[in-house]
Design a protein around this motif. Sequence first.
Motif, PDB file in Angstrom:
ATOM      1  N   ALA A  27     -14.816  38.917  43.062  1.00 48.60           N
ATOM      2  CA  ALA A  27     -14.647  39.325  41.582  1.00 48.60           C
ATOM      3  C   ALA A  27     -15.826  38.581  40.955  1.00 48.60           C
ATOM      4  CB  ALA A  27     -13.441  38.852  41.014  1.00 48.60           C
ATOM      5  N   HIS A  28     -16.814  39.352  39.958  1.00 48.95           N
ATOM      6  CA  HIS A  28     -17.592  38.640  39.264  1.00 48.95           C
ATOM      7  C   HIS A  28     -17.036  38.375  37.808  1.00 48.95           C
ATOM      8  CE1 HIS A  28     -21.229  37.843  37.222  1.00 48.95           C
ATOM      9  NE2 HIS A  28     -21.434  39.051  36.610  1.00 48.95           N
ATOM     10  N   PRO A  29     -17.152  37.226  37.358  1.00 52.71           N
ATOM     11  CA  PRO A  29     -16.708  36.736  36.069  1.00 52.71           C
ATOM     12  C   PRO A  29     -17.261  37.320  34.916  1.00 52.71           C
ATOM     13  CG  PRO A  29     -17.796  34.852  37.165  1.00 52.71           C
ATOM     14  CD  PRO A  29     -18.057  36.090  38.074  1.00 52.71           C
ATOM     15  N   GLY A  30     -18.811  37.505  35.299  1.00 53.79           N
ATOM     16  CA  GLY A  30     -19.685  37.991  33.973  1.00 53.79           C
ATOM     17  C   GLY A  30     -20.225  36.840  33.893  1.00 53.79           C
ATOM     18  N   ILE A  31     -21.372  36.943  32.904  1.00 59.83           N
ATOM     19  CA  ILE A  31     -22.061  35.646  32.568  1.00 59.83           C
ATOM     20  C   ILE A  31     -21.674  34.877  31.583  1.00 59.83           C
ATOM     21  CG2 ILE A  31     -24.689  35.243  31.915  1.00 59.83           C
ATOM     22  CD1 ILE A  31     -24.527  36.351  34.634  1.00 59.83           C
ATOM     23  N   ILE A  32     -21.248  33.724  31.744  1.00 60.75           N
ATOM     24  CA  ILE A  32     -20.284  33.036  30.837  1.00 60.75           C
ATOM     25  C   ILE A  32     -21.098  31.560  30.433  1.00 60.75           C
ATOM     26  CG2 ILE A  32     -18.071  31.896  30.877  1.00 60.75           C
ATOM     27  CD1 ILE A  32     -17.935  34.787  31.345  1.00 60.75           C
ATOM     28  N   ALA A  33     -20.721  31.343  29.281  1.00 64.11           N
ATOM     29  CA  ALA A  33     -21.377  30.299  28.640  1.00 64.11           C
ATOM     30  C   ALA A  33     -20.634  29.040  28.866  1.00 64.11           C
ATOM     31  CB  ALA A  33     -21.911  30.386  27.195  1.00 64.11           C
ATOM     32  N   GLN A  34     -21.089  27.617  28.512  1.00 63.51           N
ATOM     33  CA  GLN A  34     -20.005  26.698  28.420  1.00 63.51           C
ATOM     34  C   GLN A  34     -19.420  26.229  29.603  1.00 63.51           C
ATOM     35  OE1 GLN A  34     -17.908  26.174  24.577  1.00 63.51           O
ATOM     36  NE2 GLN A  34     -19.878  26.342  23.286  1.00 63.51           N
ATOM     37  N   THR A  35     -19.987  26.478  30.726  1.00 65.62           N
ATOM     38  CA  THR A  35     -19.351  26.059  31.937  1.00 65.62           C
ATOM     39  C   THR A  35     -20.565  24.898  32.565  1.00 65.62           C
ATOM     40  OG1 THR A  35     -20.745  27.454  33.503  1.00 65.62           O
ATOM     41  CG2 THR A  35     -18.678  28.435  32.523  1.00 65.62           C
ATOM     42  N   GLY A  36     -19.847  24.397  33.713  1.00 62.71           N
ATOM     43  CA  GLY A  36     -20.702  23.239  34.300  1.00 62.71           C
ATOM     44  C   GLY A  36     -21.745  23.718  35.112  1.00 62.71           C
TER      45      GLY A  36
ATOM     46  N   ARG B 284     -33.269  22.643  35.530  1.00 61.40           N
ATOM     47  CA  ARG B 284     -34.239  22.218  34.746  1.00 61.40           C
ATOM     48  C   ARG B 284     -35.354  23.246  34.934  1.00 61.40           C
ATOM     49  NH1 ARG B 284     -37.929  20.713  39.054  1.00 61.40           N
ATOM     50  NH2 ARG B 284     -36.926  20.845  41.141  1.00 61.40           N
ATOM     51  N   GLY B 285     -36.558  23.157  34.057  1.00 58.69           N
ATOM     52  CA  GLY B 285     -37.802  23.870  34.060  1.00 58.69           C
ATOM     53  C   GLY B 285     -37.022  25.432  33.710  1.00 58.69           C
ATOM     54  N   LEU B 286     -37.354  26.420  34.696  1.00 62.18           N
ATOM     55  CA  LEU B 286     -37.195  27.964  34.315  1.00 62.18           C
ATOM     56  C   LEU B 286     -35.528  28.095  34.411  1.00 62.18           C
ATOM     57  CD1 LEU B 286     -39.886  29.870  36.543  1.00 62.18           C
ATOM     58  CD2 LEU B 286     -39.310  30.035  33.715  1.00 62.18           C
ATOM     59  N   GLU B 287     -34.987  27.518  35.203  1.00 56.11           N
ATOM     60  CA  GLU B 287     -33.293  27.638  35.271  1.00 56.11           C
ATOM     61  C   GLU B 287     -32.813  27.236  34.021  1.00 56.11           C
ATOM     62  OE1 GLU B 287     -31.262  25.776  38.446  1.00 56.11           O
ATOM     63  OE2 GLU B 287     -29.594  26.623  37.848  1.00 56.11           O
ATOM     64  N   LYS B 288     -33.463  26.057  33.633  1.00 59.79           N
ATOM     65  CA  LYS B 288     -32.932  25.504  32.267  1.00 59.79           C
ATOM     66  C   LYS B 288     -33.074  26.630  31.232  1.00 59.79           C
ATOM     67  CE  LYS B 288     -32.232  21.165  29.705  1.00 59.79           C
ATOM     68  NZ  LYS B 288     -31.636  20.114  30.110  1.00 59.79           N
ATOM     69  N   ALA B 289     -34.254  26.955  31.289  1.00 62.16           N
ATOM     70  CA  ALA B 289     -34.556  28.174  30.192  1.00 62.16           C
ATOM     71  C   ALA B 289     -33.390  29.115  30.023  1.00 62.16           C
ATOM     72  CB  ALA B 289     -36.113  28.446  30.115  1.00 62.16           C
ATOM     73  N   LEU B 290     -33.258  29.652  31.446  1.00 61.33           N
ATOM     74  CA  LEU B 290     -32.387  30.762  31.458  1.00 61.33           C
ATOM     75  C   LEU B 290     -30.999  30.497  30.785  1.00 61.33           C
ATOM     76  CD1 LEU B 290     -33.525  32.139  34.728  1.00 61.33           C
ATOM     77  CD2 LEU B 290     -33.800  33.321  32.482  1.00 61.33           C
ATOM     78  N   ALA B 291     -30.586  29.214  31.151  1.00 64.19           N
ATOM     79  CA  ALA B 291     -29.399  28.737  30.849  1.00 64.19           C
ATOM     80  C   ALA B 291     -29.146  28.576  29.386  1.00 64.19           C
ATOM     81  CB  ALA B 291     -29.020  27.554  31.744  1.00 64.19           C
ATOM     82  N   THR B 292     -30.287  28.155  28.614  1.00 63.40           N
ATOM     83  CA  THR B 292     -30.185  27.985  27.258  1.00 63.40           C
ATOM     84  C   THR B 292     -30.213  29.269  26.734  1.00 63.40           C
ATOM     85  OG1 THR B 292     -31.721  25.966  27.800  1.00 63.40           O
ATOM     86  CG2 THR B 292     -31.746  26.860  25.464  1.00 63.40           C
ATOM     87  N   MET B 293     -30.889  30.219  27.240  1.00 63.07           N
ATOM     88  CA  MET B 293     -30.743  31.737  26.526  1.00 63.07           C
ATOM     89  C   MET B 293     -29.412  32.137  26.471  1.00 63.07           C
ATOM     90  SD  MET B 293     -34.120  33.497  28.176  1.00 63.07           S
ATOM     91  CE  MET B 293     -33.441  35.095  28.070  1.00 63.07           C
ATOM     92  N   VAL B 294     -28.412  32.070  27.571  1.00 61.74           N
ATOM     93  CA  VAL B 294     -27.114  32.241  27.831  1.00 61.74           C
ATOM     94  C   VAL B 294     -26.491  31.730  26.719  1.00 61.74           C
ATOM     95  CG1 VAL B 294     -25.046  32.373  29.254  1.00 61.74           C
ATOM     96  CG2 VAL B 294     -27.316  32.848  30.367  1.00 61.74           C
ATOM     97  N   ALA B 295     -26.733  30.126  26.510  1.00 60.95           N
ATOM     98  CA  ALA B 295     -25.791  29.427  25.668  1.00 60.95           C
ATOM     99  C   ALA B 295     -26.404  29.788  24.069  1.00 60.95           C
ATOM    100  CB  ALA B 295     -26.238  28.017  25.701  1.00 60.95           C
ATOM    101  N   LEU B 296     -27.410  30.291  24.058  1.00 64.95           N
ATOM    102  CA  LEU B 296     -27.766  30.574  22.535  1.00 64.95           C
ATOM    103  C   LEU B 296     -27.556  32.168  22.161  1.00 64.95           C
ATOM    104  CD1 LEU B 296     -31.159  28.851  22.090  1.00 64.95           C
ATOM    105  CD2 LEU B 296     -29.002  27.924  21.392  1.00 64.95           C
TER     106      LEU B 296
END
Length: 308
Positions: free
Chosen positions: A217-226, A232-244
Amino acid sequence: MTQTKTEQGNYKSEGQGKQAIVIGGTRGIGEAIIRQLAAKGMSVVMVGRSDTTLRQAADRIRSAVPGAELRLERADLSLVRDVRNLAERLADSTSPSVVINNAAVTADIRAHTDEGIQLTLATNHLAPYVLMRTLAESIKKGPVRPVRFVVVGASPTVLKAFPVDLDDLHGQAERALSRFPSLRPFAAYARTKNMNTMFVYSLARRLANSGITVNGAHPGIIAQTGLARNARGLEKALATMVALNPFKKMPDQGAVNPVWVATDPSLDGVNGRFFVDRKDVTTPDHTLSPERCETLWERSAKLVGMEP
Ligand SMILES: NC(=O)c1ccc[n+]([C@@H]2O[C@H](COP(=O)([O-])OP(=O)(O)OC[C@H]3O[C@@H](n4cnc5c(N)ncnc54)[C@H](OP(=O)(O)O)[C@@H]3O)[C@@H](O)[C@H]2O)c1
Protein backbone atom coordinates in the motif's frame (compact mmCIF):
# COMPACT_ATOMS: atom_id res chain seq x y z
CA MET A 1 -14.34 5.02 18.47
CA THR A 2 -16.34 4.22 15.33
CA GLN A 3 -19.37 2.22 16.48
CA THR A 4 -22.24 0.48 14.72
CA LYS A 5 -25.56 -0.67 16.21
CA THR A 6 -26.11 -4.44 16.28
CA GLU A 7 -29.48 -6.10 15.56
CA GLN A 8 -29.89 -6.47 19.34
CA GLY A 9 -29.57 -2.68 19.71
CA ASN A 10 -26.09 -2.76 21.31
CA TYR A 11 -23.21 -0.68 20.00
CA LYS A 12 -20.22 -2.54 18.63
CA SER A 13 -16.90 -1.27 17.23
CA GLU A 14 -15.90 -2.62 13.81
CA GLY A 15 -12.55 -3.96 15.00
CA GLN A 16 -13.58 -5.03 18.50
CA GLY A 17 -11.83 -8.20 19.64
CA LYS A 18 -9.27 -7.93 16.82
CA GLN A 19 -5.57 -7.36 17.26
CA ALA A 20 -3.19 -5.48 14.97
CA ILE A 21 0.59 -5.23 14.98
CA VAL A 22 2.09 -2.03 13.56
CA ILE A 23 5.84 -1.94 13.00
CA GLY A 24 7.25 1.60 13.21
CA GLY A 25 4.47 3.50 14.91
CA THR A 26 6.14 6.23 16.93
CA ARG A 27 5.51 9.12 14.55
CA GLY A 28 4.27 10.10 11.08
CA ILE A 29 2.10 7.75 9.08
CA GLY A 30 2.64 4.79 11.45
CA GLU A 31 1.28 6.70 14.43
CA ALA A 32 -1.73 7.77 12.32
CA ILE A 33 -2.29 4.14 11.26
CA ILE A 34 -2.40 3.07 14.91
CA ARG A 35 -4.78 5.92 15.76
CA GLN A 36 -7.15 4.84 12.97
CA LEU A 37 -7.01 1.14 13.88
CA ALA A 38 -7.58 1.97 17.56
CA ALA A 39 -10.54 4.16 16.56
CA LYS A 40 -12.04 1.06 14.93
CA GLY A 41 -11.76 -0.70 18.30
CA MET A 42 -8.74 -2.88 17.48
CA SER A 43 -6.12 -3.50 20.13
CA VAL A 44 -2.72 -2.59 18.71
CA VAL A 45 0.79 -3.82 19.42
CA MET A 46 3.01 -0.90 18.46
CA VAL A 47 6.68 -1.46 17.74
CA GLY A 48 9.33 1.25 18.06
CA ARG A 49 13.00 1.50 18.92
CA SER A 50 12.84 3.51 22.15
CA ASP A 51 10.71 3.22 25.29
CA THR A 52 10.44 7.01 25.45
CA THR A 53 9.19 7.56 21.89
CA LEU A 54 6.83 4.58 22.26
CA ARG A 55 5.35 6.02 25.47
CA GLN A 56 5.04 9.51 24.00
CA ALA A 57 3.30 8.20 20.87
CA ALA A 58 1.00 6.00 22.97
CA ASP A 59 0.05 9.03 25.11
CA ARG A 60 -0.81 11.06 22.00
CA ILE A 61 -2.87 8.18 20.57
CA ARG A 62 -4.74 7.64 23.86
CA SER A 63 -5.60 11.32 24.09
CA ALA A 64 -7.03 11.20 20.54
CA VAL A 65 -8.74 7.82 21.07
CA PRO A 66 -9.70 7.47 24.73
CA GLY A 67 -9.66 3.83 25.80
CA ALA A 68 -7.27 2.81 23.00
CA GLU A 69 -5.82 -0.59 23.85
CA LEU A 70 -2.09 -0.44 23.14
CA ARG A 71 0.83 -2.72 23.90
CA LEU A 72 4.32 -1.31 23.42
CA GLU A 73 7.16 -3.44 22.05
CA ARG A 74 10.69 -2.16 21.74
CA ALA A 75 12.98 -3.38 18.95
CA ASP A 76 15.65 -1.81 16.79
CA LEU A 77 14.48 -2.88 13.36
CA SER A 78 17.87 -2.26 11.79
CA LEU A 79 19.31 -5.23 13.70
CA VAL A 80 18.44 -8.71 12.47
CA ARG A 81 18.95 -10.16 15.96
CA ASP A 82 16.45 -7.68 17.43
CA VAL A 83 13.92 -8.38 14.67
CA ARG A 84 14.30 -12.13 15.15
CA ASN A 85 13.71 -11.77 18.91
CA LEU A 86 10.75 -9.49 18.29
CA ALA A 87 9.25 -11.93 15.78
CA GLU A 88 9.59 -14.81 18.24
CA ARG A 89 8.03 -12.75 21.07
CA LEU A 90 5.12 -11.73 18.85
CA ALA A 91 4.65 -15.26 17.50
CA ASP A 92 4.36 -16.55 21.09
CA SER A 93 2.18 -13.81 22.54
CA THR A 94 -0.16 -12.42 19.88
CA SER A 95 -2.93 -13.55 17.58
CA PRO A 96 -3.13 -10.75 15.05
CA SER A 97 -5.76 -10.16 12.38
CA VAL A 98 -3.59 -7.45 10.85
CA VAL A 99 0.18 -6.93 10.63
CA ILE A 100 1.38 -3.68 9.03
CA ASN A 101 5.01 -2.97 8.29
CA ASN A 102 5.40 0.79 8.11
CA ALA A 103 8.93 1.52 9.40
CA ALA A 104 11.49 2.95 7.01
CA VAL A 105 14.50 5.24 6.93
CA THR A 106 16.44 7.19 4.34
CA ALA A 107 19.93 6.73 5.73
CA ASP A 108 23.44 7.65 4.68
CA ILE A 109 24.46 5.10 2.06
CA ARG A 110 27.72 4.39 3.92
CA ALA A 111 25.98 3.77 7.27
CA HIS A 112 26.15 0.10 8.21
CA THR A 113 24.79 -1.71 11.26
CA ASP A 114 27.11 -3.57 13.64
CA GLU A 115 25.93 -6.69 11.77
CA GLY A 116 27.56 -5.30 8.62
CA ILE A 117 24.37 -4.52 6.72
CA GLN A 118 23.66 -1.19 5.04
CA LEU A 119 21.22 0.64 7.32
CA THR A 120 18.47 1.39 4.78
CA LEU A 121 18.52 -2.19 3.48
CA ALA A 122 18.39 -3.61 7.00
CA THR A 123 15.54 -1.43 8.26
CA ASN A 124 13.34 -1.14 5.20
CA HIS A 125 13.62 -4.58 3.61
CA LEU A 126 15.28 -7.15 5.86
CA ALA A 127 13.19 -6.27 8.94
CA PRO A 128 9.80 -6.96 7.30
CA TYR A 129 11.33 -9.96 5.50
CA VAL A 130 12.36 -11.63 8.78
CA LEU A 131 9.33 -10.52 10.73
CA MET A 132 6.60 -11.42 8.27
CA ARG A 133 8.20 -14.71 7.26
CA THR A 134 8.51 -15.72 10.92
CA LEU A 135 4.98 -14.63 11.83
CA ALA A 136 3.50 -16.35 8.77
CA GLU A 137 5.25 -19.62 9.63
CA SER A 138 3.89 -19.44 13.17
CA ILE A 139 0.31 -18.49 12.15
CA LYS A 140 0.25 -21.31 9.57
CA LYS A 141 0.78 -23.86 12.36
CA GLY A 142 -2.64 -22.93 13.83
CA PRO A 143 -6.12 -23.32 12.33
CA VAL A 144 -6.71 -21.47 9.05
CA ARG A 145 -8.04 -17.96 9.78
CA PRO A 146 -7.99 -14.69 7.87
CA VAL A 147 -4.94 -12.57 8.64
CA ARG A 148 -3.87 -9.58 6.56
CA PHE A 149 -0.25 -8.51 6.18
CA VAL A 150 0.31 -5.06 4.68
CA VAL A 151 3.66 -3.65 3.62
CA VAL A 152 3.68 0.13 3.34
CA GLY A 153 5.44 0.79 0.04
CA ALA A 154 5.88 3.92 -2.04
CA SER A 155 4.74 5.43 -5.33
CA PRO A 156 5.13 2.92 -8.20
CA THR A 157 5.47 5.85 -10.60
CA VAL A 158 8.48 7.26 -8.74
CA LEU A 159 9.95 3.81 -8.08
CA LYS A 160 10.04 2.92 -11.77
CA ALA A 161 13.39 4.72 -12.06
CA PHE A 162 15.03 2.76 -9.22
CA PRO A 163 15.21 -0.96 -10.10
CA VAL A 164 16.76 -3.24 -7.49
CA ASP A 165 20.31 -4.26 -8.39
CA LEU A 166 20.22 -7.89 -7.27
CA ASP A 167 24.01 -8.09 -7.38
CA ASP A 168 24.43 -5.03 -5.16
CA LEU A 169 21.72 -5.09 -2.50
CA HIS A 170 23.82 -2.87 -0.20
CA GLY A 171 24.16 -0.17 -2.89
CA GLN A 172 27.94 -0.16 -2.84
CA ALA A 173 28.22 1.07 -6.43
CA GLU A 174 27.47 4.63 -5.34
CA ARG A 175 27.47 6.32 -8.76
CA ALA A 176 24.95 3.78 -10.03
CA LEU A 177 22.53 5.02 -7.37
CA SER A 178 22.62 8.58 -8.71
CA ARG A 179 25.21 10.86 -10.19
CA PHE A 180 24.18 13.45 -7.57
CA PRO A 181 25.67 12.42 -4.20
CA SER A 182 22.91 14.15 -2.21
CA LEU A 183 20.27 12.03 -4.02
CA ARG A 184 21.99 8.70 -3.30
CA PRO A 185 20.32 8.10 0.09
CA PHE A 186 16.93 8.58 -1.58
CA ALA A 187 17.89 6.25 -4.46
CA ALA A 188 18.96 3.57 -1.97
CA TYR A 189 15.67 4.09 -0.09
CA ALA A 190 13.70 3.82 -3.35
CA ARG A 191 15.40 0.53 -4.20
CA THR A 192 14.39 -0.87 -0.82
CA LYS A 193 10.79 0.21 -1.44
CA ASN A 194 10.90 -1.81 -4.67
CA MET A 195 12.27 -4.70 -2.59
CA ASN A 196 9.15 -4.32 -0.39
CA THR A 197 6.95 -4.84 -3.45
CA MET A 198 8.97 -7.82 -4.70
CA PHE A 199 8.82 -9.35 -1.21
CA VAL A 200 5.02 -8.94 -1.19
CA TYR A 201 4.80 -10.90 -4.45
CA SER A 202 7.13 -13.70 -3.30
CA LEU A 203 5.47 -14.04 0.09
CA ALA A 204 1.98 -13.96 -1.48
CA ARG A 205 2.89 -16.92 -3.71
CA ARG A 206 3.96 -18.88 -0.62
CA LEU A 207 0.85 -17.90 1.36
CA ALA A 208 -1.74 -18.89 -1.28
CA ASN A 209 -4.70 -20.67 0.39
CA SER A 210 -3.22 -20.28 3.88
CA GLY A 211 -5.79 -17.71 5.09
CA ILE A 212 -3.00 -15.14 5.33
CA THR A 213 -2.84 -12.51 2.61
CA VAL A 214 -0.14 -9.93 1.94
CA ASN A 215 -0.50 -6.74 -0.08
CA GLY A 216 1.40 -3.50 -0.61
CA ALA A 217 0.00 0.00 0.00
CA HIS A 218 1.34 3.42 -1.00
CA PRO A 219 0.42 6.09 1.57
CA GLY A 220 0.75 9.03 -0.85
CA ILE A 221 3.29 11.83 -0.68
CA ILE A 222 2.91 12.99 2.91
CA ALA A 223 4.31 16.04 4.71
CA GLN A 224 5.33 16.41 8.35
CA THR A 225 6.88 12.98 8.79
CA GLY A 226 10.41 12.12 9.82
CA LEU A 227 11.47 10.38 6.62
CA ALA A 228 13.48 13.25 5.11
CA ARG A 229 14.91 14.48 8.42
CA ASN A 230 18.52 13.81 7.33
CA ALA A 231 18.06 15.01 3.75
CA ARG A 232 20.54 17.43 2.23
CA GLY A 233 21.12 19.07 -1.13
CA LEU A 234 18.69 18.03 -3.85
CA GLU A 235 16.76 15.65 -1.59
CA LYS A 236 16.24 18.43 0.94
CA ALA A 237 14.97 20.74 -1.82
CA LEU A 238 12.42 18.10 -2.84
CA ALA A 239 11.32 17.60 0.78
CA THR A 240 10.94 21.37 1.19
CA MET A 241 8.73 21.50 -1.90
CA VAL A 242 6.45 18.83 -0.36
CA ALA A 243 6.37 20.74 2.96
CA LEU A 244 5.52 24.06 1.29
CA ASN A 245 2.81 22.69 -1.02
CA PRO A 246 -0.44 24.36 0.07
CA PHE A 247 -2.33 21.17 -0.86
CA LYS A 248 0.07 18.91 1.04
CA LYS A 249 -1.28 15.73 2.65
CA MET A 250 -0.78 15.03 6.31
CA PRO A 251 -0.05 11.72 8.13
CA ASP A 252 -3.74 11.02 8.82
CA GLN A 253 -4.37 11.08 5.07
CA GLY A 254 -1.32 8.86 4.53
CA ALA A 255 -2.79 6.25 6.86
CA VAL A 256 -6.08 5.93 4.97
CA ASN A 257 -4.92 3.63 2.14
CA PRO A 258 -2.83 1.23 4.32
CA VAL A 259 -5.68 0.99 6.87
CA TRP A 260 -8.16 0.37 4.07
CA VAL A 261 -5.97 -2.42 2.62
CA ALA A 262 -5.69 -3.89 6.13
CA THR A 263 -9.37 -3.82 7.04
CA ASP A 264 -11.83 -3.25 4.20
CA PRO A 265 -14.19 -6.23 3.75
CA SER A 266 -14.07 -5.84 -0.06
CA LEU A 267 -10.46 -7.09 0.05
CA ASP A 268 -11.20 -10.38 1.83
CA GLY A 269 -8.97 -13.02 0.22
CA VAL A 270 -7.14 -10.54 -2.04
CA ASN A 271 -3.47 -11.51 -2.07
CA GLY A 272 -0.29 -10.25 -3.72
CA ARG A 273 -1.56 -6.90 -5.00
CA PHE A 274 -0.42 -3.30 -4.62
CA PHE A 275 -2.80 -0.43 -3.90
CA VAL A 276 -2.59 3.32 -4.48
CA ASP A 277 -5.51 5.50 -3.36
CA ARG A 278 -7.58 2.33 -2.80
CA LYS A 279 -6.98 1.19 -6.38
CA ASP A 280 -5.25 -1.99 -7.45
CA VAL A 281 -2.30 -0.87 -9.62
CA THR A 282 0.49 -2.48 -11.63
CA THR A 283 3.95 -1.90 -10.17
CA PRO A 284 7.07 -1.35 -12.37
CA ASP A 285 8.08 -4.19 -14.73
CA HIS A 286 11.32 -4.77 -12.82
CA THR A 287 9.29 -5.76 -9.71
CA LEU A 288 7.09 -8.24 -11.54
CA SER A 289 9.47 -10.94 -12.75
CA PRO A 290 9.02 -14.02 -10.50
CA GLU A 291 12.67 -14.94 -11.18
CA ARG A 292 13.92 -11.56 -9.91
CA CYS A 293 11.57 -11.78 -6.89
CA GLU A 294 12.86 -15.28 -6.06
CA THR A 295 16.50 -14.19 -6.40
CA LEU A 296 15.82 -11.35 -3.96
CA TRP A 297 14.10 -13.82 -1.60
CA GLU A 298 17.09 -16.18 -1.67
CA ARG A 299 19.73 -13.46 -1.28
CA SER A 300 17.78 -11.87 1.57
CA ALA A 301 17.53 -15.26 3.31
CA LYS A 302 21.29 -15.60 3.06
CA LEU A 303 21.86 -12.13 4.54
CA VAL A 304 19.67 -12.85 7.58
CA GLY A 305 20.62 -16.50 8.02
CA MET A 306 17.22 -18.03 7.19
CA GLU A 307 16.44 -21.03 5.00
CA PRO A 308 15.42 -19.83 1.52
N1 LIG B 1 6.17 10.45 3.86
C1 LIG B 1 6.00 10.14 2.59
O1 LIG B 1 5.79 11.02 1.72
C2 LIG B 1 6.03 8.71 2.13
C3 LIG B 1 5.88 8.46 0.75
C4 LIG B 1 5.90 7.15 0.32
C5 LIG B 1 6.05 6.12 1.23
N2 LIG B 1 6.19 6.40 2.57
C6 LIG B 1 6.35 5.26 3.48
O2 LIG B 1 5.54 5.46 4.62
C7 LIG B 1 6.13 4.79 5.74
C8 LIG B 1 6.18 5.73 6.93
O3 LIG B 1 7.00 6.84 6.61
P1 LIG B 1 6.90 8.26 7.32
O4 LIG B 1 6.99 9.25 6.23
O5 LIG B 1 5.78 8.28 8.27
O6 LIG B 1 8.32 8.29 8.08
P2 LIG B 1 8.72 8.57 9.61
O7 LIG B 1 7.90 9.67 10.18
O8 LIG B 1 10.19 8.73 9.62
O9 LIG B 1 8.30 7.22 10.35
C9 LIG B 1 9.06 6.06 10.26
C10 LIG B 1 8.79 5.19 11.46
O10 LIG B 1 9.70 4.08 11.43
C11 LIG B 1 10.38 4.01 12.68
N3 LIG B 1 11.72 3.46 12.55
C12 LIG B 1 12.70 3.83 11.70
N4 LIG B 1 13.82 3.11 11.94
C13 LIG B 1 13.54 2.28 12.96
C14 LIG B 1 14.28 1.30 13.66
N5 LIG B 1 15.57 1.03 13.36
N6 LIG B 1 13.69 0.62 14.65
C15 LIG B 1 12.41 0.89 14.99
N7 LIG B 1 11.64 1.81 14.36
C16 LIG B 1 12.20 2.50 13.36
C17 LIG B 1 10.44 5.46 13.13
O11 LIG B 1 10.78 5.49 14.50
P3 LIG B 1 11.54 6.75 15.19
O12 LIG B 1 10.42 7.61 15.70
O13 LIG B 1 12.32 6.10 16.29
O14 LIG B 1 12.37 7.39 14.15
C18 LIG B 1 9.05 5.93 12.79
O15 LIG B 1 8.11 5.50 13.75
C19 LIG B 1 7.51 4.31 5.28
O16 LIG B 1 7.43 2.94 4.94
C20 LIG B 1 7.77 5.14 4.03
O17 LIG B 1 8.61 4.46 3.13
C21 LIG B 1 6.21 7.68 3.04
